[in-house]
Design a protein around this motif. Structure first.
Motif, PDB file in Angstrom:
ATOM      1  N   THR A  71      26.596  38.154  22.113  1.00  0.00           N
ATOM      2  CA  THR A  71      27.122  37.273  20.968  1.00  0.00           C
ATOM      3  C   THR A  71      26.624  35.909  20.957  1.00  0.00           C
ATOM      4  O   THR A  71      26.106  35.243  20.200  1.00  0.00           O
ATOM      5  CB  THR A  71      28.753  37.327  21.029  1.00  0.00           C
ATOM      6  OG1 THR A  71      29.039  38.581  21.161  1.00  0.00           O
ATOM      7  CG2 THR A  71      29.127  36.617  19.878  1.00  0.00           C
ATOM      8  N   LEU A  72      26.503  35.288  22.307  1.00  0.00           N
ATOM      9  CA  LEU A  72      25.914  33.943  22.649  1.00  0.00           C
ATOM     10  C   LEU A  72      24.402  34.302  21.960  1.00  0.00           C
ATOM     11  O   LEU A  72      24.143  33.419  21.368  1.00  0.00           O
ATOM     12  CB  LEU A  72      26.078  33.530  23.962  1.00  0.00           C
ATOM     13  CG  LEU A  72      27.099  33.098  24.377  1.00  0.00           C
ATOM     14  CD1 LEU A  72      27.283  32.596  25.980  1.00  0.00           C
ATOM     15  CD2 LEU A  72      27.385  31.505  23.869  1.00  0.00           C
ATOM     16  N   GLY A  73      23.805  35.232  22.543  1.00  0.00           N
ATOM     17  CA  GLY A  73      22.210  35.299  21.744  1.00  0.00           C
ATOM     18  C   GLY A  73      22.001  35.211  20.542  1.00  0.00           C
ATOM     19  O   GLY A  73      21.197  34.539  19.827  1.00  0.00           O
ATOM     20  N   VAL A  74      23.102  35.982  19.775  1.00  0.00           N
ATOM     21  CA  VAL A  74      22.886  36.206  18.248  1.00  0.00           C
ATOM     22  C   VAL A  74      23.245  34.550  17.723  1.00  0.00           C
ATOM     23  O   VAL A  74      22.619  34.277  16.996  1.00  0.00           O
ATOM     24  CB  VAL A  74      24.088  37.097  18.105  1.00  0.00           C
ATOM     25  CG1 VAL A  74      24.128  36.891  16.275  1.00  0.00           C
ATOM     26  CG2 VAL A  74      23.507  38.419  18.026  1.00  0.00           C
ATOM     27  N   LEU A  75      24.242  34.006  18.250  1.00  0.00           N
ATOM     28  CA  LEU A  75      24.676  32.722  17.905  1.00  0.00           C
ATOM     29  C   LEU A  75      23.584  31.640  18.084  1.00  0.00           C
ATOM     30  O   LEU A  75      23.066  31.013  17.061  1.00  0.00           O
ATOM     31  CB  LEU A  75      25.895  32.111  18.616  1.00  0.00           C
ATOM     32  CG  LEU A  75      27.181  32.773  18.126  1.00  0.00           C
ATOM     33  CD1 LEU A  75      28.344  32.190  19.050  1.00  0.00           C
ATOM     34  CD2 LEU A  75      27.507  32.370  16.725  1.00  0.00           C
ATOM     35  N   TYR A  76      22.736  31.705  19.136  1.00  0.00           N
ATOM     36  CA  TYR A  76      21.940  30.761  19.518  1.00  0.00           C
ATOM     37  C   TYR A  76      20.623  30.955  18.535  1.00  0.00           C
ATOM     38  O   TYR A  76      20.006  30.099  18.387  1.00  0.00           O
ATOM     39  CB  TYR A  76      21.372  30.779  21.139  1.00  0.00           C
ATOM     40  CG  TYR A  76      22.432  30.105  21.971  1.00  0.00           C
ATOM     41  CD1 TYR A  76      23.144  29.042  21.700  1.00  0.00           C
ATOM     42  CD2 TYR A  76      22.692  30.777  23.224  1.00  0.00           C
ATOM     43  CE1 TYR A  76      23.747  28.495  22.360  1.00  0.00           C
ATOM     44  CE2 TYR A  76      23.411  30.299  24.110  1.00  0.00           C
ATOM     45  CZ  TYR A  76      24.101  29.051  23.864  1.00  0.00           C
ATOM     46  OH  TYR A  76      25.214  28.575  24.603  1.00  0.00           O
ATOM     47  N   GLU A 102      17.498  29.662  24.568  1.00  0.00           N
ATOM     48  CA  GLU A 102      18.699  30.075  24.955  1.00  0.00           C
ATOM     49  C   GLU A 102      18.973  31.355  24.564  1.00  0.00           C
ATOM     50  O   GLU A 102      19.734  32.388  25.160  1.00  0.00           O
ATOM     51  CB  GLU A 102      19.859  29.230  24.356  1.00  0.00           C
ATOM     52  CG  GLU A 102      19.531  27.711  25.114  1.00  0.00           C
ATOM     53  CD  GLU A 102      20.400  26.789  24.454  1.00  0.00           C
ATOM     54  OE1 GLU A 102      21.426  26.332  24.981  1.00  0.00           O
ATOM     55  OE2 GLU A 102      20.143  26.369  23.312  1.00  0.00           O
ATOM     56  N   ALA A 103      18.860  31.836  23.142  1.00  0.00           N
ATOM     57  CA  ALA A 103      18.880  33.151  22.663  1.00  0.00           C
ATOM     58  C   ALA A 103      18.244  34.029  23.551  1.00  0.00           C
ATOM     59  O   ALA A 103      18.819  35.127  23.938  1.00  0.00           O
ATOM     60  CB  ALA A 103      18.412  33.108  21.053  1.00  0.00           C
ATOM     61  N   GLN A 104      17.010  33.756  23.849  1.00  0.00           N
ATOM     62  CA  GLN A 104      16.220  34.844  24.663  1.00  0.00           C
ATOM     63  C   GLN A 104      16.968  34.977  26.122  1.00  0.00           C
ATOM     64  O   GLN A 104      17.060  36.290  26.454  1.00  0.00           O
ATOM     65  CB  GLN A 104      14.784  34.319  24.947  1.00  0.00           C
ATOM     66  CG  GLN A 104      13.968  35.274  25.669  1.00  0.00           C
ATOM     67  CD  GLN A 104      12.359  34.479  25.862  1.00  0.00           C
ATOM     68  OE1 GLN A 104      12.174  33.893  25.077  1.00  0.00           O
ATOM     69  NE2 GLN A 104      11.883  34.909  27.068  1.00  0.00           N
ATOM     70  N   SER A 105      17.258  34.066  26.809  1.00  0.00           N
ATOM     71  CA  SER A 105      17.940  34.267  27.980  1.00  0.00           C
ATOM     72  C   SER A 105      19.209  34.990  27.919  1.00  0.00           C
ATOM     73  O   SER A 105      19.336  35.773  28.829  1.00  0.00           O
ATOM     74  CB  SER A 105      18.364  32.677  28.542  1.00  0.00           C
ATOM     75  OG  SER A 105      18.964  32.923  29.658  1.00  0.00           O
ATOM     76  N   SER A 140      13.158  40.057  17.667  1.00  0.00           N
ATOM     77  CA  SER A 140      12.921  38.867  16.803  1.00  0.00           C
ATOM     78  C   SER A 140      12.785  37.723  17.310  1.00  0.00           C
ATOM     79  O   SER A 140      12.010  36.798  17.021  1.00  0.00           O
ATOM     80  CB  SER A 140      14.083  38.992  15.773  1.00  0.00           C
ATOM     81  OG  SER A 140      14.304  40.228  15.105  1.00  0.00           O
ATOM     82  N   VAL A 141      13.585  37.503  18.291  1.00  0.00           N
ATOM     83  CA  VAL A 141      13.678  36.350  19.397  1.00  0.00           C
ATOM     84  C   VAL A 141      12.269  36.036  19.918  1.00  0.00           C
ATOM     85  O   VAL A 141      11.562  34.999  19.807  1.00  0.00           O
ATOM     86  CB  VAL A 141      14.519  36.227  20.410  1.00  0.00           C
ATOM     87  CG1 VAL A 141      14.457  35.002  20.946  1.00  0.00           C
ATOM     88  CG2 VAL A 141      15.852  36.011  19.536  1.00  0.00           C
ATOM     89  N   TYR A 142      11.500  37.163  20.426  1.00  0.00           N
ATOM     90  CA  TYR A 142      10.446  37.213  21.128  1.00  0.00           C
ATOM     91  C   TYR A 142       9.392  36.612  20.114  1.00  0.00           C
ATOM     92  O   TYR A 142       8.307  35.872  20.089  1.00  0.00           O
ATOM     93  CB  TYR A 142       9.989  38.228  21.705  1.00  0.00           C
ATOM     94  CG  TYR A 142      10.586  38.682  23.008  1.00  0.00           C
ATOM     95  CD1 TYR A 142      10.798  37.610  24.111  1.00  0.00           C
ATOM     96  CD2 TYR A 142      11.113  39.810  23.412  1.00  0.00           C
ATOM     97  CE1 TYR A 142      11.513  37.804  25.306  1.00  0.00           C
ATOM     98  CE2 TYR A 142      11.709  40.141  24.498  1.00  0.00           C
ATOM     99  CZ  TYR A 142      11.799  39.030  25.525  1.00  0.00           C
ATOM    100  OH  TYR A 142      12.377  39.517  26.654  1.00  0.00           O
TER     101      TYR A 142
END
Length: 166
Positions: free
Chosen positions: A74-79, A87-90, A111-113
């Protein structure tokens, strides 16, 4: 604490976010180190679009139980939504390591990558998402975009066709 959590979840399911927040906070008053209550409160705050309050709750849940896959997901999605891609990637890497069968997690990580310019990792993550969710068109579309950027027109066309057929 369990009663407050159960009531909070019931309110959450009815989209009564104010009462859900009250119940989760009451549960935390009884059990302040309950990671699930912190996660649930974070989710209720996220649904109220109070991201500044939700993020610390997710981080607290993650700190209290690093084995829970939902807080980093959920943090990854928010970031990602906030454009904080590193931060999303991590967080998403942590989430997919904890729950490798999370196809959505792999798709979002892909998508983040892509956003960070790591097309090789994006391709791998999207292929993993397709493996886990073969009937979902969005990972195929994302992969087609990357293949097109890399000059693989035939591969991009094949992925677009797969997405269209779904």
């Amino acid at each position: 604490a369990t009663l407050h959590e159960d009531l909070g979840v019931a309110y959450l399911q009815q989209s009564d976010l104010n009462h859900a927040n009250e119940q989760f906070r009451a549960g935390l008053g009884v059990e302040p180190d309950n990671p699930q209550l912190h996660y649930d409160l974070g989710l209720a705050l996220k649904l109220k679009d109070d991201l500044n309050a939700a993020i610390p709750e997710f981080k607290q849940a993650e700190a209290l139980d690093p084995k829970l896959p939902d807080p980093p997901y959920t943090l990854g999605v928010l970031y990602m939504q906030l454009g904080r891609f590193a931060e999303a990637q991590s967080e998403l890497e942590r989430a997919t390591a904890l729950r490798p069968a999370n196809g959505e997690g792999w798709a979002i990580l892909g998508s983040v990558y892509k956003e960070t310019g790591d097309l090789a990792k994006a391709t791998d993550a999207l292929r993993r998402a397709i493996e886990l969710m073969p009937n979902q068109p969005s990972p195929h579309i994302g992969l087609a975009t990357i293949l097109s950027q890399q000059g693989d027109r035939a591969g991009a066309l094949a992925e677009r066709k797969k997405a269209a057929d779904l």
